[in-house]
Write a protein that holds these residues in place. Structure first.
Motif, PDB file in Angstrom:
ATOM      1  N   LEU A   1       0.819  -1.212   0.000  1.00 48.67           N
ATOM      2  CA  LEU A   1       0.000   0.000   0.000  1.00 48.67           C
ATOM      3  C   LEU A   1       0.849   1.257   0.000  1.00 48.67           C
ATOM      4  CD1 LEU A   1      -2.674  -1.164   2.615  1.00 48.67           C
ATOM      5  CD2 LEU A   1      -3.091  -0.730   0.180  1.00 48.67           C
ATOM      6  N   ASP A   2       1.958   1.214   0.720  1.00 49.80           N
ATOM      7  CA  ASP A   2       2.877   2.352   0.742  1.00 49.80           C
ATOM      8  C   ASP A   2       3.433   2.623  -0.659  1.00 49.80           C
ATOM      9  OD1 ASP A   2       4.414   4.398   1.996  1.00 49.80           O
ATOM     10  OD2 ASP A   2       6.143   3.067   1.997  1.00 49.80           O
TER      11      ASP A   2
ATOM     12  N   MET B   1       0.711   4.177  -2.842  1.00 50.14           N
ATOM     13  CA  MET B   1       0.513   5.592  -2.539  1.00 50.14           C
ATOM     14  C   MET B   1       1.589   6.469  -3.173  1.00 50.14           C
ATOM     15  SD  MET B   1      -0.616   5.185   1.459  1.00 50.14           S
ATOM     16  CE  MET B   1      -0.490   6.943   1.820  1.00 50.14           C
TER      17      MET B   1
ATOM     18  N   ASP C   1       0.561   9.145  -6.077  1.00 52.74           N
ATOM     19  CA  ASP C   1       0.596  10.520  -5.579  1.00 52.74           C
ATOM     20  C   ASP C   1       0.798  11.527  -6.716  1.00 52.74           C
ATOM     21  OD1 ASP C   1       0.396  12.185  -3.299  1.00 52.74           O
ATOM     22  OD2 ASP C   1       2.549  12.564  -3.381  1.00 52.74           O
TER      23      ASP C   1
ATOM     24  N   MET D   1      -6.126   6.021  -4.969  1.00 54.59           N
ATOM     25  CA  MET D   1      -5.349   6.722  -3.951  1.00 54.59           C
ATOM     26  C   MET D   1      -6.095   6.731  -2.617  1.00 54.59           C
ATOM     27  SD  MET D   1      -2.472   8.156  -3.418  1.00 54.59           S
ATOM     28  CE  MET D   1      -1.594   9.381  -2.480  1.00 54.59           C
ATOM     29  N   TYR D   2      -7.391   7.013  -2.681  1.00 56.17           N
ATOM     30  CA  TYR D   2      -8.201   7.023  -1.461  1.00 56.17           C
ATOM     31  C   TYR D   2      -8.272   5.625  -0.832  1.00 56.17           C
ATOM     32  CZ  TYR D   2     -10.159  11.727  -0.913  1.00 56.17           C
ATOM     33  OH  TYR D   2     -10.328  13.061  -0.633  1.00 56.17           O
TER      34      TYR D   2
ATOM     35  N   SER E   1      -6.181   3.060  -1.223  1.00 58.83           N
ATOM     36  CA  SER E   1      -4.857   2.666  -0.728  1.00 58.83           C
ATOM     37  C   SER E   1      -4.544   3.358   0.589  1.00 58.83           C
ATOM     38  CB  SER E   1      -3.780   3.003  -1.760  1.00 58.83           C
ATOM     39  OG  SER E   1      -3.982   2.293  -2.959  1.00 58.83           O
ATOM     40  N   THR E   2      -4.846   4.660   0.673  1.00 58.82           N
ATOM     41  CA  THR E   2      -4.555   5.423   1.885  1.00 58.82           C
ATOM     42  C   THR E   2      -5.432   4.966   3.050  1.00 58.82           C
ATOM     43  OG1 THR E   2      -4.027   7.321   0.473  1.00 58.82           O
ATOM     44  CG2 THR E   2      -4.265   7.742   2.825  1.00 58.82           C
TER      45      THR E   2
ATOM     46  N   TYR F   1      -4.150   1.698   4.216  1.00 59.44           N
ATOM     47  CA  TYR F   1      -2.833   1.910   4.823  1.00 59.44           C
ATOM     48  C   TYR F   1      -2.983   2.332   6.285  1.00 59.44           C
ATOM     49  CZ  TYR F   1       1.885   3.793   5.497  1.00 59.44           C
ATOM     50  OH  TYR F   1       3.152   4.051   5.967  1.00 59.44           O
TER      51      TYR F   1
ATOM     52  N   VAL G   1      -6.846  13.804   0.194  1.00 60.90           N
ATOM     53  CA  VAL G   1      -6.226  13.882  -1.123  1.00 60.90           C
ATOM     54  C   VAL G   1      -6.765  15.149  -1.788  1.00 60.90           C
ATOM     55  CG1 VAL G   1      -5.907  12.747  -3.359  1.00 60.90           C
ATOM     56  CG2 VAL G   1      -6.068  11.367  -1.260  1.00 60.90           C
TER      57      VAL G   1
ATOM     58  N   ASN H   1      -4.744  15.271  -6.638  1.00 56.57           N
ATOM     59  CA  ASN H   1      -4.495  13.862  -6.264  1.00 56.57           C
ATOM     60  C   ASN H   1      -3.186  13.691  -5.485  1.00 56.57           C
ATOM     61  OD1 ASN H   1      -6.864  13.107  -7.408  1.00 56.57           O
ATOM     62  ND2 ASN H   1      -5.972  11.995  -9.134  1.00 56.57           N
TER      63      ASN H   1
ATOM     64  N   TYR I   1      -1.466  13.325  -1.769  1.00 59.97           N
ATOM     65  CA  TYR I   1      -1.794  12.914  -0.400  1.00 59.97           C
ATOM     66  C   TYR I   1      -1.289  13.940   0.614  1.00 59.97           C
ATOM     67  CZ  TYR I   1      -0.574  10.712   4.055  1.00 59.97           C
ATOM     68  OH  TYR I   1      -0.397  10.452   5.392  1.00 59.97           O
TER      69      TYR I   1
END
Length: 379
Positions: free
Chosen positions: A56-57, A60, A64, A75-76, A78-79, A82, A138, A142, A144
């Motif tokens: 996941l890191d 991101m 990003d 992105m949302y 995954s974050t 995470y 985000v 887009n 983070y």
């Protein structure tokens, strides 16, 4: 490639390298043909959580600043995941330490609900963050960003770690020195990486460092060689001590123990040599595996002694197992695999309320010697 792109590529490579280490470790653990105890299952859960965090890191970092609606959605997601796994792995670490110290499944179950409340708080904040800037957000490009209450999540994670560490310090006499040092060192790389990650925005080292921490635990504690007898591949006395303490503290059913001692083992070594003596031990282990199921615990206690721990429904059931053990030896001897017959004396005991592990063991050991002496008298 500009400096930022180079740094991102480097982070991803480090994460993937850490993932590969964790996958190899996970595959190695799962290919072992032994029943996993609860502390080992919790360790596997931490390994899997760490893999998710590293993946996941990396996602991101890749997403990003990437334009587009799909990139924004990923992105949302995954974050969000995470942040969930950030707290979850810290929770599992506390549960791992608690069980490793007490070896009491029921006591651990009582801890799960209250100790999960901080995690549930982070879970709720992560959900709200999908619509507001609580712990993350985000922006329109887009990109983070940490949210207003990001440090609340960080504090909860560190409280889990600190709580486990305090428990470890207080109860350090309940585990041996080597295990204590291994558990104590676990948090050092992860905490260092976490502090750097908090202080230097954009540097993600915590879960790479956690990979090192998990390797420390595996090498020093979770390695199956600590639990297995190298000759018979059964559990050893160390694992028996861990298992029986946990079983007595946790099980609501009757616990029976069977002590099996090979007859005239010294004579076998003297007349036929130690190689044949080793074969007698290996075949005895094989007979016991065939006699009992995977849910039963079988260990080589030491020398020519073996111990089996089973759950029983009544006090007559151990006699049935003793008959099965004797039949197993008779069946093996009929194959004439060895130039001598293997026989064994078996004693048993049923654990009663408030009986210590030592007294329980002495009871079945005493019964085993009584039966051995009876066999000598009738021989």
């Amino acid at each position: 490639m500009d400096r930022a792109s180079f740094a991102s590529a480097l982070y991803i490579e480090l994460n993937l390298f850490a993932v590969s280490i964790m996958l190899v470790l996970l595959i190695f653990i799962r290919t072992k043909k032994s029943r996993l105890l609860l502390d080992q299952k919790l360790f596997i859960t931490m390994v899997i959580s760490n893999i998710f965090l590293l993946v996941l890191d990396s996602a991101m970092v890749l997403l990003d600043g990437v334009p587009g609606q799909y990139a924004r959605i990923f992105m949302y997601v995954s974050t969000f995941l995470y942040y969930i796994f950030n707290t979850l792995i810290c929770l599992f670490w506390y549960l791992y330490v608690h069980y490793y110290i007490y070896r009491n499944k029921n006591a651990l179950k009582k801890q799960i609900l209250p100790i999960s409340i901080p995690f549930l708080a982070v879970f709720v904040m992560a959900i709200i963050s999908l619509f507001s800037d609580v712990i993350f957000y985000v922006d329109v490009d887009n990109i983070y960003h940490r949210g207003r209450y990001f440090l609340v999540m960080v504090l909860i994670c560190f409280l889990y770690i600190a709580y486990a560490y305090i428990l470890l310090i207080i109860k350090r006499k309940m585990i041996n020195k080597r295990e204590f040092l291994s558990l104590a060192l676990f948090i050092v790389p992860a905490v260092i990486g976490g502090v750097i990650q908090i202080l230097v925005y954009g540097i993600t080292l915590m879960w790479i460092c956690a990979t090192l921490s998990l390797l420390i635990i595996y090498i020093n504690i979770q390695n199956g060689q600590l639990y297995k007898d190298y000759l018979t591949d059964l559990y050893n006395r160390r694992q028996f001590d861990n298992y029986i303490r946990a079983k007595i503290n946790s099980s609501n059913k009757k616990i029976a123990g069977l002590m099996i001692d090979i007859d005239s083992f010294k004579k076998i070594n003297d007349l036929y040599g130690h190689d044949n003596g080793d074969l007698a031990l290996k075949y005895t282990a094989q007979i016991l595996r065939e006699t009992f199921s995977e849910k039963d615990f079988i260990a080589r206690y030491g020398g020519d002694e073996f111990v089996v721990v089973i759950e029983v429904s009544d006090e007559e059931e151990p006699y049935e197992y003793i008959d099965k053990i004797n039949y197993g030896f008779e069946k093996f001897n009929s194959t004439k695999e060895l130039p001598f017959k293997i026989t064994a004396s078996v004693g048993y005991g049923i654990h009663v309320s408030n009986e210590t592990v030592t007294d329980f063991f002495r009871k079945m050991d005493k019964m085993m010697y009584i039966n051995k002496n009876k066999s000598k008298e009738t021989a």
